[in-house]
Design a protein around this motif. Structure first.
Motif, PDB file in Angstrom:
ATOM      1  N   ASP A  22      28.200   9.417  11.882  1.00 52.69           N
ATOM      2  CA  ASP A  22      29.136  10.197  11.076  1.00 52.69           C
ATOM      3  C   ASP A  22      28.690  11.652  11.132  1.00 52.69           C
ATOM      4  OD1 ASP A  22      27.048  10.500   9.218  1.00 52.69           O
ATOM      5  OD2 ASP A  22      27.812   8.932   7.881  1.00 52.69           O
ATOM      6  N   ASP A  23      29.229  12.485  10.256  1.00 54.95           N
ATOM      7  CA  ASP A  23      28.920  13.916  10.355  1.00 54.95           C
ATOM      8  C   ASP A  23      27.466  14.237  10.020  1.00 54.95           C
ATOM      9  OD1 ASP A  23      29.536  13.082   7.726  1.00 54.95           O
ATOM     10  OD2 ASP A  23      29.951  15.136   7.105  1.00 54.95           O
ATOM     11  N   GLN A  24      26.792  13.365   9.278  1.00 55.88           N
ATOM     12  CA  GLN A  24      25.423  13.651   8.830  1.00 55.88           C
ATOM     13  C   GLN A  24      24.332  12.878   9.557  1.00 55.88           C
ATOM     14  OE1 GLN A  24      24.851  14.050   4.383  1.00 55.88           O
ATOM     15  NE2 GLN A  24      26.710  12.815   4.417  1.00 55.88           N
ATOM     16  N   ALA A  25      24.671  11.735  10.131  1.00 56.74           N
ATOM     17  CA  ALA A  25      23.626  10.820  10.607  1.00 56.74           C
ATOM     18  C   ALA A  25      24.092  10.015  11.811  1.00 56.74           C
ATOM     19  CB  ALA A  25      23.234   9.860   9.481  1.00 56.74           C
ATOM     20  N   MET A  26      23.124   9.384  12.457  1.00 55.18           N
ATOM     21  CA  MET A  26      23.412   8.568  13.635  1.00 55.18           C
ATOM     22  C   MET A  26      22.464   7.373  13.651  1.00 55.18           C
ATOM     23  SD  MET A  26      23.131   9.770  17.603  1.00 55.18           S
ATOM     24  CE  MET A  26      24.623  10.705  17.713  1.00 55.18           C
TER      25      MET A  26
END
Ligand code: 5GP
Ligand code: ZN
Length: 113
Positions: A22-26
């Motif tokens: 997502d936009d913050q994490a992988m």
């Protein structure tokens, strides 16, 4: 952070087997798996260690845990799973970009080595 392998993975400059993003994490598979399921969860932002994380990054750290839980559900780790964060060399940290290890698919000893 130049030279950081996990920043390169987060930016798509280095290939990885991505499980969730997502936009913050992988979340992506560990290249040297220690369990039938072994997935790393990283923030896209470069934070070297838990010890160096700030109060303002508390929400992001919580987000990593919740992503680990979601991946565990998606991977059907219904018998249980282990989430590990190594902080510092003595704890076994080798990549200095904070990450959670999500491991499952086998039983685990306690205490760990
Ligand atoms: P640490 O020892 O820092 O807690 O965990 C680092 C983990 O990153 C190790 O389990 C190692 O196998 C994994 N790792 C190191 N380099 C790469 C890489 O380039 N790609 C992937 N997928 N995993 C990596
Ligand atoms: Zn990094």
């Amino acid at each position: 952070m130049p030279g950081c392998i996990f920043c390169k993975i987060a930016q798509g400059e280095v290939q990885s087997d991505i499980i969730r993003e997502d936009d913050q994490a992988m979340a992506f598979r560990d290249v040297n798996s220690q369990a039938p399921t072994h997935i790393l969860i990283i923030p896209k932002k470069h934070i070297p260690t838990l010890a160096e994380a700030s109060e303002q990054e508390g929400g992001l750290l919580g987000h990593l845990l919740l992503m680990a839980r979601q991946v565990a559900e998606d991977q059907n780790l219904t018998d249980g799973y282990r989430v590990v964060l190594n902080n510092g060399v003595a704890a076994g940290q080798t990549v200095f970009h904070i990450h959670l290890h999500l491991m499952g698919g086998r039983t685990f000893d306690w205490p760990p080595g």
